[in-house]
Scaffold this active site. Structure first.
Site, PDB file in Angstrom:
ATOM      1  N   ASP A   1       6.677   1.009   5.902  1.00 23.91           N
ATOM      2  CA  ASP A   1       5.115   0.659   6.060  1.00 23.91           C
ATOM      3  C   ASP A   1       4.221   1.790   5.054  1.00 23.91           C
ATOM      4  O   ASP A   1       3.879   2.799   5.587  1.00 23.91           O
ATOM      5  CB  ASP A   1       4.630   0.719   7.283  1.00 23.91           C
ATOM      6  CG  ASP A   1       3.190   0.385   7.407  1.00 23.91           C
ATOM      7  OD1 ASP A   1       2.742  -0.390   6.608  1.00 23.91           O
ATOM      8  OD2 ASP A   1       2.571   0.931   8.339  1.00 23.91           O
TER       9      ASP A   1
ATOM     10  N   GLU B   1      -5.445   1.547   3.169  1.00 27.62           N
ATOM     11  CA  GLU B   1      -5.044   0.496   4.085  1.00 27.62           C
ATOM     12  C   GLU B   1      -4.811   1.056   5.651  1.00 27.62           C
ATOM     13  O   GLU B   1      -5.551   0.582   6.541  1.00 27.62           O
ATOM     14  CB  GLU B   1      -3.762  -0.173   3.821  1.00 27.62           C
ATOM     15  CG  GLU B   1      -3.559  -1.671   4.479  1.00 27.62           C
ATOM     16  CD  GLU B   1      -2.748  -1.453   5.982  1.00 27.62           C
ATOM     17  OE1 GLU B   1      -3.297  -2.512   6.888  1.00 27.62           O
ATOM     18  OE2 GLU B   1      -2.236  -0.569   6.368  1.00 27.62           O
ATOM     19  N   GLU B   2      -4.048   2.102   5.824  1.00 21.64           N
ATOM     20  CA  GLU B   2      -4.074   2.697   7.243  1.00 21.64           C
ATOM     21  C   GLU B   2      -5.171   3.234   7.673  1.00 21.64           C
ATOM     22  O   GLU B   2      -5.449   3.211   9.093  1.00 21.64           O
ATOM     23  CB  GLU B   2      -2.863   3.676   7.128  1.00 21.64           C
ATOM     24  CG  GLU B   2      -1.411   3.111   6.616  1.00 21.64           C
ATOM     25  CD  GLU B   2      -0.825   2.230   7.570  1.00 21.64           C
ATOM     26  OE1 GLU B   2      -1.686   1.997   8.563  1.00 21.64           O
ATOM     27  OE2 GLU B   2       0.421   1.950   7.503  1.00 21.64           O
TER      28      GLU B   2
ATOM     29  N   HIS C   1       4.370   3.664  12.234  1.00 19.08           N
ATOM     30  CA  HIS C   1       3.227   4.337  12.915  1.00 19.08           C
ATOM     31  C   HIS C   1       3.789   5.393  13.951  1.00 19.08           C
ATOM     32  O   HIS C   1       3.075   6.399  14.200  1.00 19.08           O
ATOM     33  CB  HIS C   1       2.294   3.654  13.492  1.00 19.08           C
ATOM     34  CG  HIS C   1       1.382   2.583  12.381  1.00 19.08           C
ATOM     35  ND1 HIS C   1       0.111   2.123  12.756  1.00 19.08           N
ATOM     36  CD2 HIS C   1       1.765   2.331  11.225  1.00 19.08           C
ATOM     37  CE1 HIS C   1      -0.245   1.389  11.689  1.00 19.08           C
ATOM     38  NE2 HIS C   1       0.806   1.399  10.848  1.00 19.08           N
TER      39      HIS C   1
ATOM     40  N   HIS D   1       0.714  -1.132  -0.106  1.00 22.99           N
ATOM     41  CA  HIS D   1       0.041   0.118  -0.018  1.00 22.99           C
ATOM     42  C   HIS D   1       0.762   1.156   0.049  1.00 22.99           C
ATOM     43  O   HIS D   1       1.845   1.274   0.594  1.00 22.99           O
ATOM     44  CB  HIS D   1      -1.038  -0.161   1.265  1.00 22.99           C
ATOM     45  CG  HIS D   1      -0.261  -0.003   2.461  1.00 22.99           C
ATOM     46  ND1 HIS D   1      -0.006   1.164   3.133  1.00 22.99           N
ATOM     47  CD2 HIS D   1      -0.028  -1.014   3.507  1.00 22.99           C
ATOM     48  CE1 HIS D   1       0.543   0.937   4.344  1.00 22.99           C
ATOM     49  NE2 HIS D   1       0.469  -0.484   4.541  1.00 22.99           N
TER      50      HIS D   1
ATOM     51  N   ASP E   1      -0.471   4.359   0.866  1.00 16.71           N
ATOM     52  CA  ASP E   1      -0.867   5.285   1.953  1.00 16.71           C
ATOM     53  C   ASP E   1      -0.082   4.977   3.118  1.00 16.71           C
ATOM     54  O   ASP E   1       0.199   3.887   3.469  1.00 16.71           O
ATOM     55  CB  ASP E   1      -2.634   5.134   2.126  1.00 16.71           C
ATOM     56  CG  ASP E   1      -2.677   3.789   2.914  1.00 16.71           C
ATOM     57  OD1 ASP E   1      -2.396   2.820   2.443  1.00 16.71           O
ATOM     58  OD2 ASP E   1      -3.441   3.989   3.948  1.00 16.71           O
TER      59      ASP E   1
END
Length: 451
Positions: A123, A156-157, A423, A90, A92
């Site tokens: 990520d 996705e996030e 994150h 992903h 995003d």
């Protein structure tokens, strides 16, 4: 890494990979358009689409998914009669959080102490680059021996389910013999790992109202019901004294049978402050991979600076609940909402709203694709044996794909090992991991085609 043509090719491509990752990281592609411009996500999607076209992909398309974002699809035909492999990542990313906490700008890829720092570096924009590296290495060494589908998700996030719903509406699009999800990570740097379970998740917003408006705390405090105090009590009820998650009716006794995670290693990975204890009971692996975990993601209430002496009339919070395989996320949502309703004190008015959900996932690690990956990782990581681990996070698409294509084998690999701090502030990727996993993926595709 032992010398072989694929590994040598990947090594030669690493400067290009760094430059491309820098371009991709520069897009502020947070799929929350109340915080970041939609144009940033659209630009990132176009970057991925252009990269696929440059590699010879056909049918490249920007898919408008039901949540208002775009996923990027492309198809690379292989030899006649070849198997089909779907590669997922992903583009995003999570918001950067407090940008002042970053040592270097979050959307500017920066090399420091042997790692590349930037939001999405691991990520999962790094996952996009990993797929490109693997395919380029194969093209330079005899060609890609399978049909390849690539899907790069755009939300996705956010957990808003756009790609899941699109896939359900177009089930033929992502059909494949095996699926490689490039959004997981090794247990530690240098230890090749496939993730065999993912926790599911639900997001619930809770609001408590008690008064028509705020009141002077001197004149009314002591009798007037304070909504913020009520919310604090409700949130506290979600944990036992030892910090274990306690949602009424939700089983929290699961155990993990597999790779173990020592408390010492976890404290180092999580950067737990000296003297501060861990929460929960059971092993660390039990707590992370086999049991539910509640987290209060945010609270709407007045900040300390500028606060007035008031009894608060309203307060709300956003709650994340992770659930292990075997627990239905929809049922967990109902239990969480019922718990919040039942535990709200003083007959305060409480409303709950589910804003996101994803089911847990468990892979079949006995399938032939896992042996092909184990053989590939043994070459990419000399002297190491592929390990099987769980993952406390969620990738809702996995269960959607497993339901749509029950015959497909699903493997989860990726760049989000503990040092990556995904994150969090100062997210980074290990270029050595990017290189080795790209080699492993390329060799996996070759092994899988020959199997």
């Amino acid at each position: 890494m032992s010398s072989n043509p694929v590994a040598e090719t990947v090594a030669s491509l690493m400067p290009r990979a760094k430059a491309e990752l820098a371009e991709l990281v520069a897009f502020k592609s947070v799929a929350d358009f109340t915080q970041f411009p939609k144009s940033e996500s659209e630009a990132a999607a176009n970057w991925v689409a252009d990269a696929l076209r440059a590699e010879g992909f056909v049918d490249v398309a920007l898919l408008d998914t039901p949540d208002g974002t775009q996923s990027v699809y492309g198809y690379l035909p292989g030899p006649e009669g070849a198997k089909t492999v779907l590669l997922y990542a992903h583009y995003d990313v999570q918001p950067p959080l407090d940008e002042t906490g970053w040592t270097t700008p979050p959307f500017e890829l920066t090399e420091r102490d042997g790692r590349w720092y930037g939001r999405g570096a691991a990520d999962c924009k790094g996952g996009v680059i990993m797929h490109l590296l693997a395919l380029r290495a194969l093209k330079a060494n005899g060609g890609v021996p399978v049909n390849v589908k690539v899907i790069a998700e755009g939300s996705e996030e956010q957990g808003t389910g756009g790609l899941e719903r699109y896939a359900e509406e177009h089930p033929e699009l992502l059909e494949a013999d095996t699926i490689v999800i490039g959004d997981a990570g090794n247990f530690r740097v240098g230890l090749p790992t496939v993730t065999t379970t993912l926790r599911g998740m639900t997001l619930v917003r809770v609001r408590i109202d008690t008064l028509a408006g705020n009141l002077h705390s001197g004149q009314f405090g002591g009798a007037a019901p304070d909504a913020l105090a009520a919310l604090i009590r409700v949130l506290d009820s979600l944990r036992a004294e030892d910090g274990s998650t306690t949602v009424d009716g939700l089983d929290a006794s699961g155990t993990w049978d597999g790779l173990e995670y020592t408390e010492e290693q976890f404290r180092a990975d999580a950067k737990v402050l000296d003297g501060v204890g861990l929460i929960g009971d059971g092993t660390v692996a039990d707590r992370l991979w086999a049991r539910p975990a509640v987290t209060v993601l945010g609270i709407d209430c007045p900040p300390v600076v500028g606060a007035t002496p008031s009894v608060h009339s309203s307060a709300r919070a956003l709650i994340s609940l992770r659930v292990p395989p075997g627990v239905d996320a929809a049922e967990a949502t109902k239990l969480l909402q019922a718990h919040l309703q039942a535990r709200t004190p003083w007959d305060a008015r409480v409303t709950t709203e589910q804003i996101g959900q994803g089911q847990a996932f468990r892979a079949d690690a006995t399938s032939p694709a896992y042996q092909a990956m184990a053989d590939a990782m043994a070459v990419a990581y000399p002297g190491e044996t592929m390990q099987y681990a769980g993952e406390g996070g969620s990738i809702p698409l996995c269960n959607t794909l497993a339901g749509l294509y029950p015959q497909a084998e699903i493997l989860l690999i990726g760049l989000s090992e503990p040092e990556a701090q995904i994150h969090a502030v100062n997210e980074s990727v290990s270029p050595e991991e990017l290189e080795r996993l790209s080699v492993a993926e390329a060799l996996f595709l070759r092994n899988y085609a020959a199997g």
